[in-house]
Design an enzyme around this catalytic site. Sequence first.
Site, mmCIF file in Angstrom:
data_model
loop_
_atom_site.group_PDB
_atom_site.id
_atom_site.type_symbol
_atom_site.label_atom_id
_atom_site.label_comp_id
_atom_site.label_asym_id
_atom_site.label_seq_id
_atom_site.Cartn_x
_atom_site.Cartn_y
_atom_site.Cartn_z
ATOM 1 N N TYR A 1 1.626 6.509 8.186
ATOM 2 C CA TYR A 1 1.172 6.601 6.797
ATOM 3 C C TYR A 1 0.467 7.938 6.654
ATOM 4 O O TYR A 1 -0.710 8.090 6.965
ATOM 5 C CB TYR A 1 0.246 5.434 6.454
ATOM 6 C CG TYR A 1 -0.348 5.510 5.076
ATOM 7 C CD1 TYR A 1 0.453 5.804 3.972
ATOM 8 C CD2 TYR A 1 -1.700 5.296 4.863
ATOM 9 C CE1 TYR A 1 -0.088 5.887 2.710
ATOM 10 C CE2 TYR A 1 -2.250 5.367 3.594
ATOM 11 C CZ TYR A 1 -1.442 5.670 2.519
ATOM 12 O OH TYR A 1 -1.983 5.754 1.261
ATOM 13 N N ASP B 1 5.614 6.187 5.198
ATOM 14 C CA ASP B 1 5.276 6.833 3.937
ATOM 15 C C ASP B 1 4.750 8.208 4.293
ATOM 16 O O ASP B 1 3.606 8.337 4.724
ATOM 17 C CB ASP B 1 4.233 5.996 3.193
ATOM 18 C CG ASP B 1 3.760 6.663 1.906
ATOM 19 O OD1 ASP B 1 4.211 7.792 1.614
ATOM 20 O OD2 ASP B 1 2.931 6.056 1.207
ATOM 21 N N HIS C 1 6.066 0.913 -3.738
ATOM 22 C CA HIS C 1 7.118 1.465 -2.872
ATOM 23 C C HIS C 1 8.164 0.380 -2.592
ATOM 24 O O HIS C 1 7.846 -0.816 -2.625
ATOM 25 C CB HIS C 1 6.546 1.886 -1.527
ATOM 26 C CG HIS C 1 5.493 2.961 -1.573
ATOM 27 N ND1 HIS C 1 5.719 4.235 -1.117
ATOM 28 C CD2 HIS C 1 4.204 2.934 -2.002
ATOM 29 C CE1 HIS C 1 4.608 4.954 -1.254
ATOM 30 N NE2 HIS C 1 3.675 4.190 -1.793
#
Length: 260
Positions: free
Chosen positions: A109, A150, A251
Amino acid sequence: MQIATWNVNSIKTRLELLLRWLDEAKPDLVCLQEIKCVDEAFPRAEIEAAGYNVAVHGQKSYNGVAILSRHPLEDVHVRLGGDEQDEHARFIEAVVSTEAGVVRLGGLYLPNGNPADTPKYGYKLAWMERLRAHAAERLAHEEIFVLAGDFNVIPAAEDAKRPAAWVHDALFLPETRAAWRRLLALGMTDAVRACDDAAGLFTFWDYQAGAWQKNDGIRIDHLLLSPQAADRLVGVRIDKHVRAWERPSDHVPVVAELAL
DNA sequence: ATGTCATATCTAATATGA
C-alpha cells in the site's frame, strides 16, 4: 493461478463483500490493502473458513495489508528496509509453493503523498525508492516474483478519465511517474498493460461527485511481474462490477492469471 | 459542486486520511 490485489478500505466494513467476491472469483492469492485494523481484529476465522490461509500486517485505524492464499504461506516478511523509523503497515511478502513452481508475492500500500507540497510527498518518493531497492534485490534471484497492490500511481494520461485534473496531484506528478518507470526499468512488467493498451481501464472511482456514475476513474492498483512471472502471464481482469455492489470500496479487484 | 466514506474520540460532532 489467479493473483489478485484489492484495496478494501476497511476489512471490517467490507468482509461480506470480500467473502462474496472470493466465492465468485476464486483467486489463489490475494493482496489486500487498507484493512484499517490491528492483527488481532482481522477476521481471520471467517476468511480461513472460506478456504484461505492468512498473513496480516495491521495497524490501528490506518493502512494495513494482508495476503490470502489457497496454498500454505511460507517465509512471511513485513515492512520494507531502508527506514527503521517508518511505523506504517504498508508491505507484506510471502512465498507459496505449488506443483508448478514457487511464487514470491509482495503486497503493498504505497503512500498517497497528498498534499504534494508537504512532507507526505517526500515520504512517498522515499518509499518508492525503498520499494525499488527491494525489488532489485528480489529480481536478482531470477524467480517468479510479483508486486501487487495500491501503488497510488497513475502511470500515464490514458490511465485517467480526466488526466488534466491530476497534473498537480501526488498520484500523477512527474516525479511520481519517474519513480514508477524506475520500477519498470528493473525489468518488471505492468501486467495490465502487457495484455491491453486500451485507454479507460480504471481501478478506482472516488466516492465523491458521482465519479462512479460518470466513470471518472483512475488506474492506480497494479501487478508488476518479474521476467519469470511475465513469461507465464495468460491474462488480466479488472472486476469493475464489484464497484456497483452495495457499500463498495472505492477500489475494485485486479486479477492476473499466470500459467502455474 | 462546498459533492463521500471510514476511523477515532470525553457517544456527538469533529478531526484526520484518503
